[in-house]
Structure formats: C-alpha cells, structure tokens
Design a protein around this motif. Structure first.
Motif, PDB file in Angstrom:
ATOM      1  N   UNK A 194       0.826  -1.202   0.000  1.00 10.26           N
ATOM      2  CA  UNK A 194       0.000   0.000   0.000  1.00 10.26           C
ATOM      3  C   UNK A 194       0.861   1.252   0.000  1.00 10.26           C
ATOM      4  N   UNK A 195       0.331   2.338  -0.599  1.00 13.54           N
ATOM      5  CA  UNK A 195       1.084   3.582  -0.582  1.00 13.54           C
ATOM      6  C   UNK A 195       0.604   4.596  -1.581  1.00 13.54           C
ATOM      7  N   UNK A 196       1.534   5.429  -2.042  1.00 12.82           N
ATOM      8  CA  UNK A 196       1.199   6.557  -2.908  1.00 12.82           C
ATOM      9  C   UNK A 196       1.982   6.483  -4.213  1.00 12.82           C
ATOM     10  N   UNK A 197       1.405   7.098  -5.241  1.00 10.14           N
ATOM     11  CA  UNK A 197       2.004   7.080  -6.574  1.00 10.14           C
ATOM     12  C   UNK A 197       3.014   8.223  -6.716  1.00 10.14           C
ATOM     13  N   UNK A 198       3.876   8.157  -7.733  1.00  9.60           N
ATOM     14  CA  UNK A 198       4.980   9.116  -7.834  1.00  9.60           C
ATOM     15  C   UNK A 198       4.565  10.493  -8.322  1.00  9.60           C
ATOM     16  N   UNK A 199       5.402  11.463  -7.966  1.00 10.91           N
ATOM     17  CA  UNK A 199       5.260  12.836  -8.450  1.00 10.91           C
ATOM     18  C   UNK A 199       6.259  13.120  -9.580  1.00 10.91           C
ATOM     19  N   UNK A 350       9.092   2.157  11.785  1.00 12.37           N
ATOM     20  CA  UNK A 350      10.290   2.849  11.316  1.00 12.37           C
ATOM     21  C   UNK A 350      10.205   3.068   9.810  1.00 12.37           C
ATOM     22  N   UNK A 351       9.764   2.046   9.076  1.00  9.74           N
ATOM     23  CA  UNK A 351       9.592   2.189   7.631  1.00  9.74           C
ATOM     24  C   UNK A 351       8.573   3.249   7.279  1.00  9.74           C
ATOM     25  N   UNK A 352       7.461   3.274   8.016  1.00  7.45           N
ATOM     26  CA  UNK A 352       6.413   4.268   7.745  1.00  7.45           C
ATOM     27  C   UNK A 352       6.936   5.683   7.961  1.00  7.45           C
ATOM     28  N   UNK A 353       7.768   5.880   8.978  1.00  6.90           N
ATOM     29  CA  UNK A 353       8.360   7.201   9.216  1.00  6.90           C
ATOM     30  C   UNK A 353       9.249   7.628   8.059  1.00  6.90           C
ATOM     31  N   UNK A 354      10.047   6.696   7.540  1.00  5.93           N
ATOM     32  CA  UNK A 354      10.943   7.031   6.435  1.00  5.93           C
ATOM     33  C   UNK A 354      10.149   7.367   5.182  1.00  5.93           C
ATOM     34  N   UNK A 355       9.068   6.641   4.919  1.00  4.05           N
ATOM     35  CA  UNK A 355       8.224   6.954   3.755  1.00  4.05           C
ATOM     36  C   UNK A 355       7.629   8.349   3.876  1.00  4.05           C
ATOM     37  N   UNK A 356       7.154   8.697   5.059  1.00  2.00           N
ATOM     38  CA  UNK A 356       6.604  10.048   5.247  1.00  2.00           C
ATOM     39  C   UNK A 356       7.702  11.103   5.131  1.00  2.00           C
ATOM     40  N   UNK A 357       8.887  10.796   5.609  1.00  2.00           N
ATOM     41  CA  UNK A 357      10.029  11.704   5.484  1.00  2.00           C
ATOM     42  C   UNK A 357      10.330  11.964   4.011  1.00  2.00           C
ATOM     43  N   UNK A 358      10.267  10.905   3.216  1.00  2.60           N
ATOM     44  CA  UNK A 358      10.494  11.033   1.773  1.00  2.60           C
ATOM     45  C   UNK A 358       9.393  11.863   1.119  1.00  2.60           C
ATOM     46  N   UNK A 359       8.141  11.594   1.469  1.00  2.94           N
ATOM     47  CA  UNK A 359       7.022  12.351   0.887  1.00  2.94           C
ATOM     48  C   UNK A 359       7.121  13.832   1.233  1.00  2.94           C
ATOM     49  N   UNK A 360       7.541  14.128   2.466  1.00  3.67           N
ATOM     50  CA  UNK A 360       7.657  15.525   2.881  1.00  3.67           C
ATOM     51  C   UNK A 360       8.714  16.253   2.052  1.00  3.67           C
ATOM     52  N   UNK A 361       9.817  15.569   1.741  1.00  3.01           N
ATOM     53  CA  UNK A 361      10.854  16.195   0.921  1.00  3.01           C
ATOM     54  C   UNK A 361      10.344  16.495  -0.479  1.00  3.01           C
ATOM     55  N   UNK A 362       9.615  15.553  -1.044  1.00  5.49           N
ATOM     56  CA  UNK A 362       9.061  15.777  -2.384  1.00  5.49           C
ATOM     57  C   UNK A 362       8.096  16.950  -2.369  1.00  5.49           C
ATOM     58  N   UNK A 363       7.305  17.046  -1.309  1.00  8.14           N
ATOM     59  CA  UNK A 363       6.281  18.095  -1.232  1.00  8.14           C
ATOM     60  C   UNK A 363       6.877  19.493  -1.286  1.00  8.14           C
ATOM     61  N   UNK A 364       8.085  19.685  -0.738  1.00  6.26           N
ATOM     62  CA  UNK A 364       8.662  21.034  -0.731  1.00  6.26           C
ATOM     63  C   UNK A 364       9.655  21.234  -1.871  1.00  6.26           C
ATOM     64  N   UNK A 365       9.790  20.218  -2.744  1.00  5.97           N
ATOM     65  CA  UNK A 365      10.637  20.362  -3.930  1.00  5.97           C
ATOM     66  C   UNK A 365       9.820  20.559  -5.204  1.00  5.97           C
TER      67      UNK A 365
END
Length: 510
Positions: A194-199, A350-365
């Motif tokens: 489960x998850x989200x599609x790419x930007x 721990x994995x879920x935190x890293x995925x959200x960390x990644x999504x947050x970086x994409x959001x501000x780029x």
C-alpha cells in the motif's frame, strides 16, 4: 528422484540487505542459501559516484558490532563528496530536500546517550564495496550464494517452503524476500503493498557535456524541477512528470536526457554522449505485513520510496539486523512466544516514518508557489541550532527508538558504547551476536540471572557507572531491552529477559 537441496533459510536477493541478513543467520549457525537473479554483481550503477550511499548511525553501529566497519575503506578518504574542501564554507553534513544542514549548527548534547567512543553518526560508502565486504563475510560463515538463479515460483506449507528457479527446486524452512522493489516473493506471497504514486521521474546519468559552463554546480531547484551535478559529467535530474517516463517502455537516449535537462535547467546545454543512465521515482509503498506464514520481507521488498537522503539502504540494513537474530532463535527453537512477530511490530513503524520523510521532501521540492513557501520555512528552521539538530537526528538515525513498552528513556534505543571491565567496548563485545546483561555494580544476583539463560545472555561487568544505571539488558542487535537505575528493583530485567530469550543450561562464554 533426487531430493531437492534443503536449507533452513533461502534468501532471494544478494544485495546488501540479503547478504547482511545471511551473515546474521549464519552467525547463529543457520544454513542459508541466497538465490540472486543477476549473474554479475558488478554493474555500472554500483560504481563511484553512482554507488555512493550515506550510512547512518544505526547502520554504522551494526557493521561495527559485527566487526565489518574497519573493512570499509571509501569513507576513510572521502568524507564529504558533495562539498569542495578549502572553500571556507561551513561544512555541510546532510540535507533535507536539498536544504543543507551544517556541522556547526548541530548540538550533540541533545543525544545524551552517545558517548565519546561512539562510532560516527554518518559516513559514505559505495554499494560495490559494501557488497564485497558482506559477500566475503557470508562465504566465510558458510553461506551458499547461487547467482543467475532468480526465484520464479514457490509454495509454502505449514512446515516449509519449496522454491523454484524454472525446473530447479530448493527446500527451506523459511523464505525471505530481499529481492528489491519488484520483489517476486512479495508479489507471489500474498502481501499487500500500500502507498502513494509518484510525483516525478528521477534520472541518474553519466554523460559528456559539450558546454558544462552552462550548468550551475551543486543542487539546483528550478521552476520546473531539480538538477544536480555532483562531479563533472555525473547528473541527477528530477522531472515532475508524475513518474510517466519511468513507467513507460521508452529507452533512455541522449536526446531524451538532453531535452529533460534543458527544460529543467532552463539552458540550451548540449550532451555529446550518454554512457550510463537509469530512472527512478518517488513512489512510496510499504507491505502492510512483513510476514506471511513462512515468508518474510526485508529491504526494498518491504518498502520503497524516493532515494532522497539515501535512507533506503539504511532502512534495509536495519531490517536485516532486527530480523536475523529473531529468525535464528525461531529456527533453533530458542525463541519466546511472539519473538518473530516483533520484527514487523518494530520495523513497520520505522519504515512508515521514512516513507513520510520522503514524501515531505518531495512536497517542498515540487515546482509552484506552495512548495516554494514551504521550502523557505523549512530552510529557516534548518538554519537554527534546534532545527539543524532535529533534522540531523532524523537523517542520521540517532534519535531512533523502538517502543518496547518501557518508560525508561534508554529502553528501545541503541546501547551506548560503554567500556566493559575487561577494557573492551560494547561494539567489540557484540561480535558473536549474543545478548548481554551489563552490570554497573558487581551484583552476584545479576550474574546468576544471566547464567540462567546460558549462552543466550553473557554477563558483562561495566568499567564505570554511567547515566545512573545499575544494570541493562542488551539484545543481540544492540538494542536495550531493559534497564534499571541506582537501587531500583531488578525484576524488570528478569521480565525483559523472559520476553526476549529462553532459559538454557550452561553459562555464556566470557
């Protein structure tokens, strides 16, 4: 008919995660077979500088605790590949979405359990070098590695798994998928992803540039994306196309990369040759369970996300360190009830935190005014001491803690690198993969408790009292499972020992 070869564990995938897991299992005397679809482990994208990865504190500690850290050479001569020395600029030691944080802004006193003898919080490694070190270790421990044999199918029963490569069959008690983002084990094993599609579509390429002066050095956010030239001719590009090109069957040509680079860099730069290229995305997905019967997942097979910040390798190595001793104890019938299930319980968050960390970086780029506003605010935060310390703690993994149900602030954290009474450090004393009971006050009762668990827990007096501790129980992966302060009752240590180990005759070797 000849019976299929039998092993206790088959691992699909001979990348760093599969190799490290194999080493952990073999250290505990489990028979392990690795099946790897690639015949040649050496690929251009694993070589410098494409193969450079940043190792975080938990990974560095894990390698040190197994005697492997000294075998890595790259970090000894390449401390910070993206910053030129001698410029007079503050030393960059990490980034979030391309926003750097600097050494002088970080307050290490926030991490009270990191001692002067602790390993580095971060260092660079090369995928090819890391795999070579782990391969040597695995072979020395008796792991069998078969290359050019991809897992094509398998069937599991209550008692084991039959794994197929075409017409060849192999038997094992357990199968672990460490076979990457397109994991066959995950796809055929009934795991939900489960998850989200790419930007965006990301590009990594080695090229020849006819007019390199037209590109700015370093990482550059533009109105349409991002490009980075870490070394002359080595490019990384992010094109916010929703991942369309990566998901297509179109070839990566020099004309295509040039067109994307021109649009992102807003220049008419010319590429005269394309030597090596690959694409990737920020697709973020995670298996909702890391275990299905006798099937287990680790590394990219269990979770995928953007490589921004380089946390994927560290996340996978953490999976291997957490799973290895638990699966080995289960195989050897030395596991308390629920031990193997604690792998998912601890690693999934721990994995879920890293995925959200990644999504947050994409959001501000992302291109656009909203992302630019967020980027400016985060940049201001990172440029404060508290902000830089917070981001460094997350990126380096020094703030990581498992929820083991204890109020003691040390429980669930990586054990500090205490010096023991015999002069050895914790890092040197965990080489054999045993648990340890640390005694800060020479208590005969604690030594008796450790001996009740035989070779599973080694009793270790500590040279000097620290942090007000009287005793601490350490799991084989270096995580503090229980701790007592001062004159506190030691009953919580017994409860922790019974939760993570089973008793057995014979004292542990000193």
């Amino acid at each position: 008919m000849k019976a299929p070869p039998h092993h206790e564990v088959i691992i699909s995938g001979a990348g760093p995660v599969g190799l490290f897991l194999a080493c952990e299992l073999a250290l505990a005397k489990c028979s392990v077979l690795i099946l790897e679809k690639a015949e040649d482990p050496h690929t251009p994208l694993k070589q410098l500088p494409f193969g450079i990865r940043g190792l975080s504190a938990p990974s560095i500690e894990a390698l040190d605790r197994r005697g492997l850290l000294d075998q890595l050479e790259l970090h000894k001569r390449l401390k910070n590949p993206h910053v030129n020395a001698g410029t007079g600029a503050r030393r960059q030691v990490g980034h979030f979405a391309g926003i750097p944080f600097h050494e002088g802004d970080i307050d290490p006193t926030h991490w009270r359990y990191r001692l002067p003898s602790s390993t580095d919080t971060s260092l660079v490694s090369e995928m090819a070098e890391l795999e070579a070190v782990l391969t040597r270790r695995a072979l020395a421990l008796g792991v069998e590695i078969k290359r050019g044999l991809a897992v094509t199918d398998f069937q599991q029963t209550e008692h084991g798994v039959t794994v197929h490569h075409g017409q060849q069959a192999f038997e094992a008690r357990w199968l672990v998928g460490c076979d990457g983002s397109r994991s066959v084990v995950r796809k055929l094993g009934g795991f939900e992803f489960a998850g989200t599609e790419p930007e965006f579509t990301g590009y990594t390429a080695r090229v020849e540039i006819a007019d390199p002066e037209k590109l700015k050095p370093g990482r550059n956010l533009t109105a349409t994306g991002m490009y980075l030239q870490s070394q002359p001719g080595y490019l990384m590009i992010q094109d916010f196309d929703g991942g369309a090109f990566h998901g297509s069957d179109q070839p990566i040509t020099v004309e295509h990369v040039q067109a994307v680079l021109r649009r992102i860099s807003e220049t008419d730069v010319t590429l005269s040759a394309l030597h090596t290229a690959a694409t990737w995305t920020d697709r973020a997905r995670q298996a909702t369970a890391y275990r299905n019967g006798r099937l287990l997942l680790a590394g990219d097979a269990a979770h995928i996300h953007s490589p921004l910040g380089g946390q994927g390798l560290n996340l996978g190595l953490g999976d291997a360190m957490n799973l290895g001793w638990k699966l080995a104890a289960t195989i050897k019938e030395q596991a308390p009830a629920g031990l193997l299930d604690s792998y998912h319980a601890e690693r999934y968050p721990i994995g879920a935190q890293v995925l959200d960390w990644s999504r947050a970086q994409v959001a501000i780029m992302k291109p656009g005014p909203t992302a630019r506003a967020l980027n400016a605010i985060v940049r201001d935060l990172i440029n404060t001491h508290d902000g830089a310390t917070y981001f460094a703690g997350r990126v380096w993994g020094v703030s990581m803690r498992y929820d083991l149900g204890s109020d003691h602030p040390l429980v669930g954290r990586s054990v500090p690198n205490f010096q023991l009474a015999d002069g050895a450090t914790i890092g040197e004393s965990l080489r054999d993969g045993q648990g340890m009971l640390l005694d800060f006050g020479a208590s005969s009762a604690l030594e008796h408790l450790a001996n009740e668990f035989g070779r599973r827990i080694a009793y270790r007096p500590v040279k000097a009292a620290q942090f007000g501790l009287s005793a601490a129980l350490i799991r084989p992966d270096g995580v503090v499972a229980g701790a007592c302060d001062g004159d506190a009752d030691h009953r919580p240590l017994r409860q922790a020992a019974e939760r993570w180990f089973v008793s057995g005759a014979g004292p542990a070797s000193r």
